[in-house]
Write a protein that holds these residues in place. Structure first.
Motif, PDB file in Angstrom:
ATOM      1  N   ALA A   1      35.509 -28.108  -7.625  1.00 58.42           N
ATOM      2  CA  ALA A   1      36.920 -27.866  -7.932  1.00 58.42           C
ATOM      3  C   ALA A   1      37.079 -26.749  -8.948  1.00 58.42           C
ATOM      4  CB  ALA A   1      37.584 -29.140  -8.454  1.00 58.42           C
ATOM      5  N   LEU A   2      38.136 -25.972  -8.772  1.00 61.66           N
ATOM      6  CA  LEU A   2      38.607 -25.055  -9.801  1.00 61.66           C
ATOM      7  C   LEU A   2      39.555 -25.837 -10.691  1.00 61.66           C
ATOM      8  CD1 LEU A   2      39.390 -21.761  -7.840  1.00 61.66           C
ATOM      9  CD2 LEU A   2      37.689 -22.052  -9.650  1.00 61.66           C
ATOM     10  N   ILE A   3      39.330 -25.799 -11.986  1.00 63.84           N
ATOM     11  CA  ILE A   3      40.154 -26.580 -12.899  1.00 63.84           C
ATOM     12  C   ILE A   3      40.645 -25.704 -14.047  1.00 63.84           C
ATOM     13  CG2 ILE A   3      38.992 -28.751 -12.367  1.00 63.84           C
ATOM     14  CD1 ILE A   3      37.511 -28.349 -15.082  1.00 63.84           C
ATOM     15  N   SER A   4      41.711 -26.144 -14.680  1.00 69.59           N
ATOM     16  CA  SER A   4      42.256 -25.464 -15.849  1.00 69.59           C
ATOM     17  C   SER A   4      41.693 -26.094 -17.111  1.00 69.59           C
ATOM     18  CB  SER A   4      43.785 -25.571 -15.867  1.00 69.59           C
ATOM     19  OG  SER A   4      44.352 -25.013 -14.709  1.00 69.59           O
ATOM     20  N   VAL A   5      41.330 -25.261 -18.070  1.00 65.92           N
ATOM     21  CA  VAL A   5      40.831 -25.750 -19.358  1.00 65.92           C
ATOM     22  C   VAL A   5      41.615 -25.071 -20.474  1.00 65.92           C
ATOM     23  CG1 VAL A   5      38.521 -26.278 -18.512  1.00 65.92           C
ATOM     24  CG2 VAL A   5      39.002 -24.012 -19.390  1.00 65.92           C
ATOM     25  N   ALA A   6      41.829 -25.810 -21.557  1.00 65.90           N
ATOM     26  CA  ALA A   6      42.670 -25.303 -22.640  1.00 65.90           C
ATOM     27  C   ALA A   6      42.005 -24.167 -23.408  1.00 65.90           C
ATOM     28  CB  ALA A   6      43.030 -26.449 -23.590  1.00 65.90           C
ATOM     29  N   ASP A   7      40.673 -24.155 -23.453  1.00 72.25           N
ATOM     30  CA  ASP A   7      39.939 -23.147 -24.220  1.00 72.25           C
ATOM     31  C   ASP A   7      39.545 -21.978 -23.317  1.00 72.25           C
ATOM     32  OD1 ASP A   7      38.366 -21.671 -25.879  1.00 72.25           O
ATOM     33  OD2 ASP A   7      36.749 -23.149 -26.062  1.00 72.25           O
ATOM     34  N   PRO A   8      40.235 -20.833 -23.440  1.00 74.46           N
ATOM     35  CA  PRO A   8      39.947 -19.720 -22.523  1.00 74.46           C
ATOM     36  C   PRO A   8      38.656 -18.977 -22.817  1.00 74.46           C
ATOM     37  CG  PRO A   8      41.600 -19.058 -24.107  1.00 74.46           C
ATOM     38  CD  PRO A   8      41.329 -20.521 -24.356  1.00 74.46           C
ATOM     39  N   VAL A   9      38.023 -19.241 -23.972  1.00 75.42           N
ATOM     40  CA  VAL A   9      36.771 -18.548 -24.301  1.00 75.42           C
ATOM     41  C   VAL A   9      35.570 -19.459 -24.122  1.00 75.42           C
ATOM     42  CG1 VAL A   9      37.902 -16.939 -25.863  1.00 75.42           C
ATOM     43  CG2 VAL A   9      37.019 -19.087 -26.764  1.00 75.42           C
ATOM     44  N   ASN A  10      35.774 -20.617 -23.520  1.00 75.86           N
ATOM     45  CA  ASN A  10      34.667 -21.518 -23.205  1.00 75.86           C
ATOM     46  C   ASN A  10      33.646 -20.795 -22.336  1.00 75.86           C
ATOM     47  OD1 ASN A  10      33.226 -23.556 -21.472  1.00 75.86           O
ATOM     48  ND2 ASN A  10      34.374 -24.969 -22.758  1.00 75.86           N
ATOM     49  N   SER A  11      32.374 -21.069 -22.546  1.00 77.07           N
ATOM     50  CA  SER A  11      31.315 -20.366 -21.824  1.00 77.07           C
ATOM     51  C   SER A  11      31.367 -20.623 -20.321  1.00 77.07           C
ATOM     52  CB  SER A  11      29.946 -20.777 -22.362  1.00 77.07           C
ATOM     53  OG  SER A  11      29.736 -22.173 -22.201  1.00 77.07           O
ATOM     54  N   GLU A  12      32.015 -21.730 -19.899  1.00 80.73           N
ATOM     55  CA  GLU A  12      32.095 -22.060 -18.479  1.00 80.73           C
ATOM     56  C   GLU A  12      33.283 -21.398 -17.786  1.00 80.73           C
ATOM     57  OE1 GLU A  12      29.769 -23.836 -16.829  1.00 80.73           O
ATOM     58  OE2 GLU A  12      28.677 -23.770 -18.725  1.00 80.73           O
ATOM     59  N   VAL A  13      34.145 -20.734 -18.544  1.00 79.21           N
ATOM     60  CA  VAL A  13      35.364 -20.157 -17.976  1.00 79.21           C
ATOM     61  C   VAL A  13      35.036 -18.914 -17.152  1.00 79.21           C
ATOM     62  CG1 VAL A  13      37.472 -18.909 -18.593  1.00 79.21           C
ATOM     63  CG2 VAL A  13      36.964 -21.102 -19.660  1.00 79.21           C
ATOM     64  N   LEU A  14      35.592 -18.856 -15.934  1.00 76.29           N
ATOM     65  CA  LEU A  14      35.362 -17.729 -15.041  1.00 76.29           C
ATOM     66  C   LEU A  14      36.370 -16.609 -15.267  1.00 76.29           C
ATOM     67  CD1 LEU A  14      34.676 -19.656 -11.710  1.00 76.29           C
ATOM     68  CD2 LEU A  14      33.038 -18.912 -13.437  1.00 76.29           C
ATOM     69  N   ARG A  15      37.584 -16.970 -15.609  1.00 73.98           N
ATOM     70  CA  ARG A  15      38.600 -15.984 -15.945  1.00 73.98           C
ATOM     71  C   ARG A  15      39.705 -16.691 -16.725  1.00 73.98           C
ATOM     72  NH1 ARG A  15      41.229 -13.081 -11.191  1.00 73.98           N
ATOM     73  NH2 ARG A  15      42.867 -12.577 -12.685  1.00 73.98           N
ATOM     74  N   SER A  16      40.514 -15.930 -17.445  1.00 63.56           N
ATOM     75  CA  SER A  16      41.613 -16.510 -18.210  1.00 63.56           C
ATOM     76  C   SER A  16      42.940 -16.153 -17.551  1.00 63.56           C
ATOM     77  CB  SER A  16      41.589 -16.015 -19.659  1.00 63.56           C
ATOM     78  OG  SER A  16      41.682 -14.602 -19.695  1.00 63.56           O
ATOM     79  N   GLU A  17      43.933 -17.001 -17.792  1.00 65.86           N
ATOM     80  CA  GLU A  17      45.268 -16.805 -17.239  1.00 65.86           C
ATOM     81  C   GLU A  17      46.306 -17.080 -18.320  1.00 65.86           C
ATOM     82  OE1 GLU A  17      46.526 -15.847 -14.160  1.00 65.86           O
ATOM     83  OE2 GLU A  17      44.457 -15.246 -13.786  1.00 65.86           O
ATOM     84  N   ASP A  18      47.330 -16.245 -18.387  1.00 65.88           N
ATOM     85  CA  ASP A  18      48.417 -16.443 -19.341  1.00 65.88           C
ATOM     86  C   ASP A  18      49.481 -17.358 -18.758  1.00 65.88           C
ATOM     87  OD1 ASP A  18      47.247 -14.644 -21.139  1.00 65.88           O
ATOM     88  OD2 ASP A  18      48.290 -12.935 -20.230  1.00 65.88           O
ATOM     89  N   PHE A  19      49.981 -18.288 -19.576  1.00 64.47           N
ATOM     90  CA  PHE A  19      51.208 -18.985 -19.239  1.00 64.47           C
ATOM     91  C   PHE A  19      52.381 -18.078 -19.590  1.00 64.47           C
ATOM     92  CE2 PHE A  19      49.240 -23.428 -19.703  1.00 64.47           C
ATOM     93  CZ  PHE A  19      49.255 -23.631 -18.330  1.00 64.47           C
ATOM     94  N   VAL A  20      53.413 -18.067 -18.754  1.00 65.85           N
ATOM     95  CA  VAL A  20      54.593 -17.248 -19.019  1.00 65.85           C
ATOM     96  C   VAL A  20      55.851 -18.045 -18.704  1.00 65.85           C
ATOM     97  CG1 VAL A  20      53.474 -15.004 -18.646  1.00 65.85           C
ATOM     98  CG2 VAL A  20      54.452 -16.231 -16.705  1.00 65.85           C
ATOM     99  N   TRP A  21      56.935 -17.697 -19.419  1.00 67.07           N
ATOM    100  CA  TRP A  21      58.254 -18.246 -19.126  1.00 67.07           C
ATOM    101  C   TRP A  21      58.839 -17.470 -17.942  1.00 67.07           C
ATOM    102  CZ3 TRP A  21      59.181 -22.497 -21.899  1.00 67.07           C
ATOM    103  CH2 TRP A  21      58.648 -22.612 -23.187  1.00 67.07           C
ATOM    104  N   VAL A  22      59.454 -18.179 -17.006  1.00 66.80           N
ATOM    105  CA  VAL A  22      59.943 -17.539 -15.786  1.00 66.80           C
ATOM    106  C   VAL A  22      61.385 -17.963 -15.520  1.00 66.80           C
ATOM    107  CG1 VAL A  22      59.610 -17.327 -13.293  1.00 66.80           C
ATOM    108  CG2 VAL A  22      57.632 -17.450 -14.795  1.00 66.80           C
ATOM    109  N   ALA A  23      62.229 -16.971 -15.144  1.00 66.19           N
ATOM    110  CA  ALA A  23      63.632 -17.250 -14.833  1.00 66.19           C
ATOM    111  C   ALA A  23      64.088 -16.361 -13.680  1.00 66.19           C
ATOM    112  CB  ALA A  23      64.503 -17.033 -16.066  1.00 66.19           C
ATOM    113  N   ASN A  24      65.347 -16.569 -13.248  1.00 67.89           N
ATOM    114  CA  ASN A  24      65.871 -15.835 -12.099  1.00 67.89           C
ATOM    115  C   ASN A  24      66.463 -14.482 -12.477  1.00 67.89           C
ATOM    116  OD1 ASN A  24      68.123 -16.820 -13.431  1.00 67.89           O
ATOM    117  ND2 ASN A  24      69.271 -17.211 -11.547  1.00 67.89           N
ATOM    118  N   ALA A  25      66.454 -14.169 -13.761  1.00 68.78           N
ATOM    119  CA  ALA A  25      66.998 -12.884 -14.210  1.00 68.78           C
ATOM    120  C   ALA A  25      66.250 -12.442 -15.458  1.00 68.78           C
ATOM    121  CB  ALA A  25      68.494 -13.003 -14.495  1.00 68.78           C
ATOM    122  N   ALA A  26      66.286 -11.130 -15.730  1.00 68.48           N
ATOM    123  CA  ALA A  26      65.591 -10.602 -16.909  1.00 68.48           C
ATOM    124  C   ALA A  26      66.208 -11.143 -18.195  1.00 68.48           C
ATOM    125  CB  ALA A  26      65.628  -9.075 -16.890  1.00 68.48           C
TER     126      ALA A  26
END
Length: 285
Positions: A148-173
């Motif tokens: 399984a691909l899973i999400s982990v809170a620590d983005p610099v963990n040695s097991e992490v394959l890549r990091s992803e940013d959480f972002v706020w999203v809406a229908n307008a700028a």
């Protein structure tokens, strides 16, 4: 003198599918046999082993303690069996593998990952399970999925394959809803990383908010964001082109990591090949 007993590989393979899915009806669809046929096969296997292998109830089936022990042996034996056949006939890798993945990652990454994997291993059978990390980990522990691909809170963990940013999203700028005194949010279930990240970020700046919509469905979160009735939190790669990433007026959100986990300490050759391929391809997508 004990009578020599040979275990039937077909029975073992079908038993493994039933144990993983927790349902004879679901297993019947996967293996192409009727439920009654599978039930009779499991009775034959229990007769061969001399012990009950499955707890049966109205909600499904689960392995007994003897069934758990047999499942570990069966998976090892079936993996080696598939490896021998592939090696002896000189074909590409064969066998089946089940992959778990959160829905946003499946949309953003899996088309590229799986296209190149199946170009190399066209005879592999894949079963996909899309679910949040909080649901995938128990399935890994119960060996209902192989990898399984899973999400982990620590983005610099040695097991992490890549990091992803959480972002706020809406229908307008500059969404009108941003001026709401009690900002409505659309988030995943309370146990997920995006839910906790959003709530922690809002509370850190003492911003009033309410979770107006909670769902593990990515499509549902996107639909609410599109409607303008709430602001959602997604990973940056999952944001569709018609939605806007909002930064002004909202607190920063954390970065998370994507890691790979196996159900077994010694995964099958097929699971290992898929995992190795994901490790090689995912960071560059």
């Amino acid at each position: 003198m004990d009578i020599l007993r040979d275990l039937d590989l077909t029975l073992l393979r079908n038993f493994a599918v039933i144990a993983r899915t927790g349902s004879i009806s679901l297993a019947s669809v996967q293996v192409g046999r009727t439920q009654s046929t599978l039930s009779m096969q499991m009775q034959r296997l229990e007769d061969q082993i001399g012990q009950a292998l499955l707890h049966r109830s109205g909600s499904g089936v689960r392995p007994t303690s003897a069934g758990e022990k047999l499942l570990a042996h069966a998976e090892f034996l079936l993996a080696r069996h598939d490896e021998i056949l592939a090696e002896m006939d000189g074909t590409t890798l064969r066998g089946s593998v089940s992959l778990g993945c959160p829905e946003d990652y499946s949309i953003a990454f899996l088309p590229g990952v799986l296209k190149s994997f199946f170009a190399r291993h066209p005879d592999v059978e894949l079963r996909m399970v899309c679910a949040p990390t909080t649901e995938l980990r128990p399935q890994l522990l119960r060996r209902q999925i192989d990898v399984a691909l899973i999400s982990v809170a620590d983005p610099v963990n040695s097991e992490v394959l890549r990091s992803e940013d959480f972002v706020w999203v809406a229908n307008a700028a500059k969404p009108v809803i941003l001026d709401h005194p009690n900002l409505p949010l659309a988030l995943s279930a309370p146990t997920t990383l995006d839910y906790r990240a959003a709530c922690d970020a809002m509370e850190a700046i003492n911003r009033r908010y309410r979770v107006a919509f909670a769902s593990n469905s990515l499509a549902g979160l996107i639909a609410i964001a599109r409607s303008g009735h709430a602001i959602s939190v997604l990973t940056r790669t999952a944001v569709p082109p018609d939605l806007h990433i909002i930064q002004a007026g909202l607190p920063p959100l954390p970065t998370i990591g994507i890691a790979l986990e196996y159900a077994e300490a010694r995964p099958s050759s097929v699971a290992r090949a898929l995992g190795d391929h994901i490790r090689a391809v995912l960071p560059g997508l």
